[in-house]
Write a protein that holds these residues in place. Sequence first.
Motif, PDB file in Angstrom:
ATOM      1  N   GLN A 176       0.964  -3.409 -16.217  1.00  0.00           N
ATOM      2  CA  GLN A 176       2.378  -3.764 -16.099  1.00  0.00           C
ATOM      3  C   GLN A 176       3.183  -2.488 -15.905  1.00  0.00           C
ATOM      4  O   GLN A 176       3.086  -1.547 -16.691  1.00  0.00           O
ATOM      5  N   LEU A 177       3.980  -2.481 -14.855  1.00  0.00           N
ATOM      6  CA  LEU A 177       4.817  -1.324 -14.561  1.00  0.00           C
ATOM      7  C   LEU A 177       6.046  -1.327 -15.459  1.00  0.00           C
ATOM      8  O   LEU A 177       6.366  -2.331 -16.100  1.00  0.00           O
ATOM      9  N   SER A 178       6.756  -0.207 -15.489  1.00  0.00           N
ATOM     10  CA  SER A 178       7.949  -0.103 -16.337  1.00  0.00           C
ATOM     11  C   SER A 178       9.040  -1.084 -15.902  1.00  0.00           C
ATOM     12  O   SER A 178       9.861  -1.499 -16.714  1.00  0.00           O
ATOM     13  N   CYS A 179       9.022  -1.505 -14.636  1.00  0.00           N
ATOM     14  CA  CYS A 179      10.007  -2.476 -14.153  1.00  0.00           C
ATOM     15  C   CYS A 179       9.629  -3.909 -14.536  1.00  0.00           C
ATOM     16  O   CYS A 179      10.396  -4.841 -14.312  1.00  0.00           O
ATOM     17  N   GLY A 180       8.436  -4.100 -15.106  1.00  0.00           N
ATOM     18  CA  GLY A 180       8.002  -5.424 -15.542  1.00  0.00           C
ATOM     19  C   GLY A 180       7.035  -6.098 -14.588  1.00  0.00           C
ATOM     20  O   GLY A 180       6.446  -7.121 -14.916  1.00  0.00           O
ATOM     21  N   ARG A 181       6.854  -5.548 -13.409  1.00  0.00           N
ATOM     22  CA  ARG A 181       5.952  -6.142 -12.412  1.00  0.00           C
ATOM     23  C   ARG A 181       4.498  -5.823 -12.773  1.00  0.00           C
ATOM     24  O   ARG A 181       4.183  -4.745 -13.257  1.00  0.00           O
ATOM     25  N   TRP A 182       3.618  -6.805 -12.553  1.00  0.00           N
ATOM     26  CA  TRP A 182       2.198  -6.631 -12.814  1.00  0.00           C
ATOM     27  C   TRP A 182       1.475  -6.279 -11.520  1.00  0.00           C
ATOM     28  O   TRP A 182       1.765  -6.856 -10.472  1.00  0.00           O
ATOM     29  N   ILE A 183       0.535  -5.345 -11.599  1.00  0.00           N
ATOM     30  CA  ILE A 183      -0.303  -5.032 -10.442  1.00  0.00           C
ATOM     31  C   ILE A 183      -1.763  -5.275 -10.821  1.00  0.00           C
ATOM     32  O   ILE A 183      -2.165  -5.057 -11.961  1.00  0.00           O
ATOM     33  N   CYS A 184      -2.533  -5.748  -9.840  1.00  0.00           N
ATOM     34  CA  CYS A 184      -3.935  -6.101 -10.097  1.00  0.00           C
ATOM     35  C   CYS A 184      -4.909  -5.384  -9.168  1.00  0.00           C
ATOM     36  O   CYS A 184      -6.113  -5.384  -9.428  1.00  0.00           O
ATOM     37  N   GLU A 185      -4.417  -4.809  -8.104  1.00  0.00           N
ATOM     38  CA  GLU A 185      -5.293  -4.141  -7.146  1.00  0.00           C
ATOM     39  C   GLU A 185      -5.759  -2.798  -7.706  1.00  0.00           C
ATOM     40  O   GLU A 185      -4.968  -2.028  -8.251  1.00  0.00           O
ATOM     41  N   GLU A 186      -7.042  -2.520  -7.544  1.00  0.00           N
ATOM     42  CA  GLU A 186      -7.633  -1.302  -8.108  1.00  0.00           C
ATOM     43  C   GLU A 186      -6.947  -0.036  -7.596  1.00  0.00           C
ATOM     44  O   GLU A 186      -6.650   0.874  -8.370  1.00  0.00           O
ATOM     45  N   GLU A 187      -6.677   0.020  -6.308  1.00  0.00           N
ATOM     46  CA  GLU A 187      -6.044   1.213  -5.735  1.00  0.00           C
ATOM     47  C   GLU A 187      -4.625   1.403  -6.258  1.00  0.00           C
ATOM     48  O   GLU A 187      -4.196   2.522  -6.526  1.00  0.00           O
ATOM     49  N   GLU A 188      -3.887   0.306  -6.413  1.00  0.00           N
ATOM     50  CA  GLU A 188      -2.529   0.393  -6.962  1.00  0.00           C
ATOM     51  C   GLU A 188      -2.562   0.884  -8.405  1.00  0.00           C
ATOM     52  O   GLU A 188      -1.741   1.716  -8.808  1.00  0.00           O
ATOM     53  N   ILE A 189      -3.515   0.367  -9.171  1.00  0.00           N
ATOM     54  CA  ILE A 189      -3.642   0.772 -10.575  1.00  0.00           C
ATOM     55  C   ILE A 189      -3.962   2.260 -10.659  1.00  0.00           C
ATOM     56  O   ILE A 189      -3.338   3.002 -11.425  1.00  0.00           O
ATOM     57  N   LYS A 190      -4.910   2.712  -9.843  1.00  0.00           N
ATOM     58  CA  LYS A 190      -5.257   4.141  -9.828  1.00  0.00           C
ATOM     59  C   LYS A 190      -4.044   4.992  -9.480  1.00  0.00           C
ATOM     60  O   LYS A 190      -3.775   6.013 -10.117  1.00  0.00           O
ATOM     61  N   SER A 191      -3.315   4.561  -8.467  1.00  0.00           N
ATOM     62  CA  SER A 191      -2.148   5.307  -8.016  1.00  0.00           C
ATOM     63  C   SER A 191      -1.077   5.378  -9.105  1.00  0.00           C
ATOM     64  O   SER A 191      -0.500   6.441  -9.359  1.00  0.00           O
ATOM     65  N   GLU A 192      -0.807   4.255  -9.756  1.00  0.00           N
ATOM     66  CA  GLU A 192       0.209   4.225 -10.816  1.00  0.00           C
ATOM     67  C   GLU A 192      -0.184   5.106 -11.999  1.00  0.00           C
ATOM     68  O   GLU A 192       0.647   5.821 -12.547  1.00  0.00           O
ATOM     69  N   ILE A 193      -1.436   5.043 -12.390  1.00  0.00           N
ATOM     70  CA  ILE A 193      -1.902   5.871 -13.511  1.00  0.00           C
ATOM     71  C   ILE A 193      -1.786   7.350 -13.149  1.00  0.00           C
ATOM     72  O   ILE A 193      -1.302   8.163 -13.941  1.00  0.00           O
ATOM     73  N   THR A 194      -2.202   7.692 -11.943  1.00  0.00           N
ATOM     74  CA  THR A 194      -2.110   9.084 -11.492  1.00  0.00           C
ATOM     75  C   THR A 194      -0.661   9.551 -11.470  1.00  0.00           C
ATOM     76  O   THR A 194      -0.337  10.632 -11.981  1.00  0.00           O
ATOM     77  N   ASN A 195       0.212   8.736 -10.903  1.00  0.00           N
ATOM     78  CA  ASN A 195       1.632   9.104 -10.835  1.00  0.00           C
ATOM     79  C   ASN A 195       2.251   9.220 -12.226  1.00  0.00           C
ATOM     80  O   ASN A 195       3.063  10.113 -12.481  1.00  0.00           O
TER      81      ASN A 195
END
Length: 108
Positions: free
Chosen positions: A67-86
């Motif tokens: 779950q992102l800080s804006c409240g949106r959920w992401i499920c794609e592996e690449e998106e999750i990796k990118s968010e964690i890295t950022n």
Amino acid sequence: MRIRNHDTSPVERKKEIRKDLERWSFQESIYQQKSRIKWLQLGESNSAFFFANLKNRTACSQIKQLQLSCGRWICEEEEIKSEITNFYKALLSSTAPQLPTIRPEICA
């Protein structure tokens, strides 16, 4: 081990020592092979247990959604990796007086 005659020449003594060493090396090799066979037999009988344990551990250690800080959920592996890295790039480069914390209700 043989009882040696102390009157033997150094050459004969060296030959005897080599024979002993070869015999001991051979015995050690046999013991290693026996232990490997035993390990394989015991290991094979438990392989289903160990595989199931590994599979369970792998499944539990994966992040399936975030779950992102804006409240949106992401499920794609690449998106999750990118968010964690950022997130960690921003965290490590920030000079904020207070760092963000994990909400306790998420950890439950």
